[in-house]
Enzyme design. Structure first.
Site, PDB file in Angstrom:
ATOM      1  N   ASN A 134      47.278  34.838  47.475  1.00  0.00           N
ATOM      2  CA  ASN A 134      45.871  34.949  47.088  1.00  0.00           C
ATOM      3  C   ASN A 134      45.200  33.632  47.471  1.00  0.00           C
ATOM      4  O   ASN A 134      45.379  32.624  46.791  1.00  0.00           O
ATOM      5  CB  ASN A 134      45.784  35.205  45.577  1.00  0.00           C
ATOM      6  N   HIS A 137      42.000  39.987  38.288  1.00  0.00           N
ATOM      7  CA  HIS A 137      42.493  38.603  38.286  1.00  0.00           C
ATOM      8  C   HIS A 137      41.841  37.828  37.143  1.00  0.00           C
ATOM      9  O   HIS A 137      40.675  38.056  36.815  1.00  0.00           O
ATOM     10  CB  HIS A 137      42.183  37.932  39.629  1.00  0.00           C
TER      11      HIS A 137
HETATM   12  P1  13P Z   1      48.443  29.357  41.563  1.00  0.00           P
HETATM   13  O1  13P Z   1      49.691  29.788  42.345  1.00  0.00           O
HETATM   14  O2  13P Z   1      47.588  28.413  42.324  1.00  0.00           O
HETATM   15  O3  13P Z   1      48.787  28.915  40.186  1.00  0.00           O
HETATM   16  O4  13P Z   1      47.554  30.693  41.405  1.00  0.00           O
HETATM   17  C1  13P Z   1      48.134  31.859  40.950  1.00  0.00           C
HETATM   18  C2  13P Z   1      47.182  32.963  41.097  1.00  0.00           C
HETATM   19  O5  13P Z   1      46.176  33.013  40.418  1.00  0.00           O
HETATM   20  C3  13P Z   1      47.476  33.992  42.107  1.00  0.00           C
HETATM   21  O6  13P Z   1      46.630  35.080  41.995  1.00  0.00           O
END
Ligand code: 13P
Length: 255
Positions: free
Chosen positions: A9, A95
């Site tokens: 993401n 999300h």
């Molecule tokens: P991080 O891996 O930067 O903690 O983000 C996780 C996330 O929100 C993936 O959708």
């Protein structure tokens, strides 16, 4: 047996050139990968360019959001059919940044899941508790409420297209990863809920990714847990070498 699924993401990061370079690097190393399912989720404006760069490879492309309507006077929104049109297969929904920063509630997320399925997009449905909820012992209640609400009206047949992602809010972008035991516990709860709502067989085949500060250093530990079926990666998906390390870890622990 569930195939592990690792998705990046990118959130609101990387420009067009950087995104294409990253996609090309991933395609060069993992373009033919069959053991693990892969996807990247760039910002809307770069979806087409990244999908074109990945064309002919096994790496899928996903959007980070979509609107519930298929067309019309919704200034600033992007419709599911448009995502399909530019080569998207997946769409991240629910999300925590959409829930907590952009104010999306369970009802909107449920509507988006239903519409995505109707349009033929595969939702990656995120849920997870906030730190104060975990500390108050509310994790199970919170994630079960989110799961039930988001999947209201989703049929068992449609569930074949849905990936779940457990993303504890306190672990996102903080460097504070859930321990593998914490992840496994919640993944087990989610699978139990799916078994109750649908069937044990459906729960058994649903992919549940973990997300929240996943890095090459902790990926093996997390994904080796029986109910952790891959990762939804934020920060570490922005650099080819870090994301490649996570993909290699998934290949090594493939169940
Ligand atoms: P991080 O891996 O930067 O903690 O983000 C996780 C996330 O929100 C993936 O959708």
């Amino acid at each position: 047996m569930r195939q592990l699924f690792v998705a990046g993401n990118w959130k609101m990061n990387l420009n067009g050139r950087q995104g294409i370079e990253l996609a090309e690097a991933l395609k060069a190393e993992f373009g033919d990968l069959e053991a693990v399912r892969l996807a990247v989720c760039p910002p809307f404006v770069y979806l087409k360019a990244v999908a074109d760069a990945l064309a002919g490879s096994a790496i899928g492309v996903g959007a980070q959001n979509m609107y519930t309507e298929s067309e019309g006077a919704y200034t600033g929104e992007v419709a599911g059919p448009m995502l399909l049109d530019v080569g998207c297969r997946y769409v991240i929904l629910g999300h925590s940044e959409r829930r907590h920063v952009l104010g999306e509630g369970d009802g909107v997320i449920n509507a988006k899941v239903l519409r995505a399925l109707e349009f033929g997009l595969k939702p990656i449905l995120c849920l997870g508790e906030r730190l104060e909820q975990r500390e108050a012992g509310e994790t199970e209640d919170v994630v079960s409420g989110q799961l039930r609400a988001a999947l209201e009206g989703v049929s068992a047949a449609q569930m074949a297209e849905v990936t779940m992602a457990y993303e504890p809010v306190w672990a996102i972008g903080t460097g504070r990863t859930a321990t593998r035991e914490q992840a496994e516990e919640v993944h087990g709860i989610l699978r139990g809920l799916l078994a109750g709502i649908y069937s044990a067989e459906l729960a058994e085949r649903t992919i549940i990714q973990y997300g929240g500060s996943v890095k090459p250093e902790n990926a093996t530990d997390l994904m080796a847990m029986p109910n952790v079926d891959g990762a939804l990666v934020g920060g570490a998906s922005l650099k080819a070498d870090a994301f490649a390390g996570i993909i290699r870890a998934a290949c090594a622990v493939s169940k």
